[in-house]
Each structure stands twice: as structure tokens, then as C-alpha cells.
Design an enzyme around this catalytic site. Structure first.
Site, PDB file in Angstrom:
ATOM      1  N   LYS A 289     -12.858   7.817 -89.114  1.00 11.63           N
ATOM      2  CA  LYS A 289     -11.458   7.028 -88.872  1.00 11.63           C
ATOM      3  C   LYS A 289     -10.697   6.836 -90.175  1.00 11.63           C
ATOM      4  O   LYS A 289      -9.600   7.147 -90.370  1.00 11.63           O
ATOM      5  CB  LYS A 289     -11.589   6.067 -88.078  1.00 11.63           C
TER       6      LYS A 289
ATOM      7  N   LYS B 108      -7.817  10.235 -77.672  1.00 14.01           N
ATOM      8  CA  LYS B 108      -6.616   9.796 -77.365  1.00 14.01           C
ATOM      9  C   LYS B 108      -5.834   9.802 -78.646  1.00 14.01           C
ATOM     10  O   LYS B 108      -4.525  10.032 -78.565  1.00 14.01           O
ATOM     11  CB  LYS B 108      -6.640   8.553 -76.509  1.00 14.01           C
TER      12      LYS B 108
ATOM     13  N   LYS C 185     -14.775  15.651 -80.842  1.00 17.75           N
ATOM     14  CA  LYS C 185     -14.585  15.089 -79.621  1.00 17.75           C
ATOM     15  C   LYS C 185     -13.033  14.921 -79.101  1.00 17.75           C
ATOM     16  O   LYS C 185     -12.277  14.850 -79.941  1.00 17.75           O
ATOM     17  CB  LYS C 185     -15.057  13.585 -80.046  1.00 17.75           C
TER      18      LYS C 185
HETATM   19  N1  AQP Z   1     -14.362  12.441 -75.441  1.00 13.42           N
HETATM   20  C1  AQP Z   1     -15.307  11.671 -74.986  1.00 13.42           C
HETATM   21  N2  AQP Z   1     -16.230  12.004 -74.255  1.00 13.42           N
HETATM   22  C2  AQP Z   1     -17.019  10.930 -73.379  1.00 13.42           C
HETATM   23  N3  AQP Z   1     -16.727   9.729 -73.430  1.00 13.42           N
HETATM   24  C3  AQP Z   1     -15.704   9.343 -74.273  1.00 13.42           C
HETATM   25  N4  AQP Z   1     -15.396   8.071 -74.723  1.00 13.42           N
HETATM   26  C4  AQP Z   1     -14.211   8.281 -75.580  1.00 13.42           C
HETATM   27  N5  AQP Z   1     -14.105   9.722 -75.952  1.00 13.42           N
HETATM   28  C5  AQP Z   1     -14.807  10.277 -75.042  1.00 13.42           C
HETATM   29  C6  AQP Z   1     -15.892   6.883 -74.399  1.00 13.42           C
HETATM   30  O1  AQP Z   1     -14.649   5.969 -73.851  1.00 13.42           O
HETATM   31  C7  AQP Z   1     -14.985   4.726 -73.886  1.00 13.42           C
HETATM   32  C8  AQP Z   1     -13.799   4.098 -74.642  1.00 13.42           C
HETATM   33  O2  AQP Z   1     -13.618   4.723 -75.848  1.00 13.42           O
HETATM   34  P1  AQP Z   1     -12.482   3.854 -76.839  1.00 13.42           P
HETATM   35  O3  AQP Z   1     -11.195   3.852 -76.535  1.00 13.42           O
HETATM   36  O4  AQP Z   1     -13.201   2.272 -77.129  1.00 13.42           O
HETATM   37  O5  AQP Z   1     -12.644   4.354 -78.243  1.00 13.42           O
HETATM   38  P2  AQP Z   1     -13.110   5.669 -78.883  1.00 13.42           P
HETATM   39  O6  AQP Z   1     -14.506   5.984 -78.341  1.00 13.42           O
HETATM   40  O7  AQP Z   1     -12.733   5.773 -80.119  1.00 13.42           O
HETATM   41  O8  AQP Z   1     -12.035   6.740 -77.703  1.00 13.42           O
HETATM   42  P3  AQP Z   1     -11.048   7.559 -78.307  1.00 13.42           P
HETATM   43  O9  AQP Z   1     -10.332   8.141 -77.046  1.00 13.42           O
HETATM   44  O10 AQP Z   1     -11.605   8.848 -79.224  1.00 13.42           O
HETATM   45  O11 AQP Z   1     -10.029   6.602 -78.820  1.00 13.42           O
HETATM   46  P4  AQP Z   1      -9.164   6.505 -79.986  1.00 13.42           P
HETATM   47  O12 AQP Z   1      -8.775   8.041 -80.322  1.00 13.42           O
HETATM   48  O13 AQP Z   1      -8.346   5.511 -80.219  1.00 13.42           O
HETATM   49  O14 AQP Z   1     -10.561   6.604 -81.469  1.00 13.42           O
HETATM   50  C9  AQP Z   1     -15.900   4.745 -74.768  1.00 13.42           C
HETATM   51  O15 AQP Z   1     -17.286   4.360 -74.107  1.00 13.42           O
HETATM   52  C10 AQP Z   1     -16.445   6.090 -75.368  1.00 13.42           C
HETATM   53  O16 AQP Z   1     -17.721   6.500 -75.499  1.00 13.42           O
END
Ligand code: AQP
Length: 347
Positions: free
Chosen positions: A125, A211, A208
Site C-alpha cells: 500500500k 476496491k 488481488k
Molecule cells: N480479493 C479478495 N478475495 C478474497 N477476500 C478478500 N477480501 C478483500 N479482498 C479480497 C477480504 O475482505 C475483507 C475486508 O477487507 P478490507 O476492506 O478490510 O481490506 P482489504 O483486504 O485491503 O480489501 P480491499 O478490497 O483490497 O480494500 P482496499 O482496496 O481498501 O485495500 C477481508 O477479510 C479481506 O481478506
């Protein structure tokens, strides 16, 4: 088939599930399959479940205040539309329960710089601009440990990307217990199960689905309409070969494997079962089939989210009630932590 978190020994602690999601943008199919869908399964299995919209985590990177408020409400609607019942699960936003930030500080003093320096999510990040990243982004895993341990949670359903942070949560609990000679914090069990523990980008099968990816084409948002979902899946990157006959054939084909994993998770099947159904198909046949399935599963969620978003006051009421219930569990655990650490509590 409904899969609940695998019960494991929680020692003297009752079985309690905790997990959270950041309100850092719209929900993706990755969040749904890796987290939300499984949160609802844990609740439906009758386990005590606590789900948190982690707004304090979201501000580790810049958030426009109005957008953050909207994203928090939208995420609450996403939880409910995915099957979380606020009467059966505790659903709230993190900043309404101050025990998270307070325990997070204690854990900042337990975790070691070297531990946090090894966190790959910070490196991903912060990228090449680590000097400009917020201090909050660096110590994000300490706050995550506090989120979980403030409830003495024993099981944490998450996607595969959170595995390293959960190992750190275990290290923090072990070090705290060791340093103070207590058996106070449980050693949590990550629950990373199913075909879609890591849903990948539709544009790059090695990245991955996220969002915050700048390309909207890389992900399916839970708010996408049927046409958009179908179009994104039709355009999803694949290789020129048809699908293999068996799961082994997916090994070096990340994009094909990703689409098959999504199909398996959406249809509650194993990858082997899916391959028995679609093995050998051309993507021209498989993709529309996957799109139909995705639309059938996601459209009701998206419709329910839009309906719930019409009443923001009701969402705020639900979050407030959840926060009061969460606080009633976390406050005594925090007080006891302060006692153990040696703080005077005279009022
Ligand atoms: N691609 C993914 N596949 C499976 N699980 C996923 N999670 C996120 N992306 C995937 C799971 O969703 C939960 C919440 O995630 P988060 O919002 O706390 O942060 P993150 O993991 O960093 O998710 P994002 O979508 O990638 O958010 P941003 O872009 O804001 O960093 C967690 O249980 C995560 O494992």
C-alpha cells in the site's frame, strides 16, 4: 453446501467470531466471497458473531469525510443485504467503541518495529513512497489485533490477504500474556476456507481484486447492475486455450483458475465439482454461464442494498445499537487490560 468456521480449541475462551471490513470504497465480489458470505454462514451456524465496519482503519489513507460517511452506511447495508441480521450478530462501526483505539495503543507498545516492518500489506500500500505514508498505515495491524482481542474473539474469518496480520495478532497476544505472566488474550484462529479465499483482478490473475484498484474493470462491485456484471465477466482477461478437463490443468493459468474459483464459490461447489461440469469448455461458453450465475446471486444483494440505503437514519440507529452491545463486551476486557498493565483506575 454451507460451511461454518472450523471449530478448534479456544482454551478457556468461549467460541466467538469477529471480523471487519474497511469502508474505503464500494464492496467487491472479493469482499463478498472472501468475507461477507462466510460471515453470514458463521452467524447462521449459531456462533456468537461480531462484525465491525473499521472506519478507523479506513483513515490510514486519505478519505473524503462525506464519502467516508456514505461508504460506512453503504457497507452496513452490504452486511445486512448479504445476510447479517443485526439482531443476531453485533454490527457496528469501530469509532463508536473507543476500546479499539485504546487497546490499539497498548498493542503499539507490545508489537515490535521489526514485526511491523515485515508486513507485506504495508509495503504494497505504501509502495515506493513509504516516507509519505501515514504512521497509522504502518501500525494498522496493531489496531487490527485490538479489534479482535478487545472481544476475546477466538475465530476470525478473512480472505487469504489477511493471514499475515492474523499471525501478528497471535504474536501480540502471546507476547502480552508472556510479558505480564497472564493467560488473558486468546490465541486466535484464522478461518481462511473455501474456493474464493483470494479472488483475483479480472484484468490480471496475479493481482488481488480490490476496491481501491484504479480500474473499475478489474472488479465486480456489489452495486454493479446485471449488464455491467455480464460485460465485465465477458471482457475478463483469459488465455486462448479452452478450460482444462481437471483442476490440475488450472495450475499455471491464473485467469482461468480465478474464474473457476469464482464459479465454485458462487455455486457452493468444490473446484473439482465445477471442472466435472465445465471442463473442456471454451471461454465463449463458460463466461456467459458464469455471468448468469453471478447476476443471479448478486442482483438480490444489490437491490436490497439500494432499498436499505433509502433510510440512513435507520442504518445509523442499527450501528448505534450494535456499538452499545459491542462496548458492553469490550469495556470490561479493556479495564482488565489496564489493570494487568498497571494503570490506576480510580473513577
Ligand atoms: N480479493 C479478495 N478475495 C478474497 N477476500 C478478500 N477480501 C478483500 N479482498 C479480497 C477480504 O475482505 C475483507 C475486508 O477487507 P478490507 O476492506 O478490510 O481490506 P482489504 O483486504 O485491503 O480489501 P480491499 O478490497 O483490497 O480494500 P482496499 O482496496 O481498501 O485495500 C477481508 O477479510 C479481506 O481478506
Amino acid at each position: 453446501m454451507t460451511q461454518a468456521p472450523t471449530p478448534t480449541t479456544a482454551g478457556p475462551f468461549p467460541q466467538r467470531v469477529f471480523s471487519g471490513i474497511q469502508p474505503s470504497g464500494g464492496l467487491t465480489l472479493g469482499n463478498y466471497l472472501g468475507a461477507l458470505k462466510r460471515f453470514a454462514q458463521a452467524q447462521d451456524a449459531g456462533i456468537e458473531t461480531i462484525y465491525c465496519i473499521v472506519d478507523l482503519h479506513a483513515i490510514t489513507v486519505w478519505q473524503d469525510p462525506e464519502k467516508l460517511r456514505r461508504a460506512t452506511r453503504e457497507l452496513a447495508c452490504g452486511f445486512i443485504a448479504s445476510g447479517i441480521d443485526p439482531a443476531r450478530s453485533i454490527l457496528f462501526n469501530q469509532s463508536q467503541v473507543s476500546a479499539h483505539a485504546e487497546l490499539g495503543w497498548v498493542f503499539n507498545c507490545v508489537a515490535r518495529m521489526g514485526w511491523l516492518n515485515r508486513m507485506t500489506q504495508f509495503k504494497d500500500k505504501a509502495g515506493k513512497h513509504a516516507e509519505n505514508a501515514s504512521v497509522g498505515l504502518f501500525c494498522y495491524p496493531d489496531l487490527m489485533a485490538a479489534d479482535i482481542l478487545a472481544y476475546h474473539a477466538t475465530h476470525v474469518p478473512v480472505g487469504d490477504d489477511q493471514k499475515q496480520h492474523l499471525e501478528l495478532t497471535r504474536d501480540i497476544a502471546l507476547k502480552f500474556n508472556h510479558d505480564f505472566g497472564v493467560e488473558f488474550f486468546p490465541i486466535v484462529e484464522p478461518v481462511i476456507e473455501g474456493a474464493a479465499t483470494r479472488v483475483m483482478s479480472l484484468r490480471d490473475g496475479t493481482k488481488k481484486m480490490s476496491k481501491s484498484d484504479p480500474s473499475d474493470q478489474s472488479r465486480i462491485n456489489l452495486t454493479d447492475d446485471a449488464d455491467t456484471i455480464a460485460k465485465k465477466l465477458r471482457k475478463a482477461k483469459t488465455d486462448p486455450e479452452p478450460l482444462p478437463e481437471t483442476a490440475e490443468g488450472l495450475k499455471d493459468r491464473p485467469e482461468a483458475r480465478n474464474l473457476v474459483n469464482i464459479y465454485a464459490a458462487l455455486s457452493d461447489q468444490t473446484v473439482d465439482q465445477v471442472m466435472a461440469e465445465v471442463g473442456g469448455q471454451q471461454f465463449g461458453t463458460f463466461k456467459p454461464r458464469l455471468a448468469d450465475l453471478a447476476v443471479a446471486k448478486l442482483s438480490p444483494i444489490s437491490a436490497e442494498m439500494s432499498r436499505l440505503m433509502q433510510d440512513p437514519a435507520e442504518i445509523d440507529r442499527i450501528l448505534g445499537q450494535g456499538a452499545a452491545r459491542a462496548d458492553a463486551i469490550a469495556r470490561p476486557i479493556l479495564q482488565k487490560t489496564y489493570d494487568i498493565v498497571g494503570m490506576i483506575r480510580s473513577r
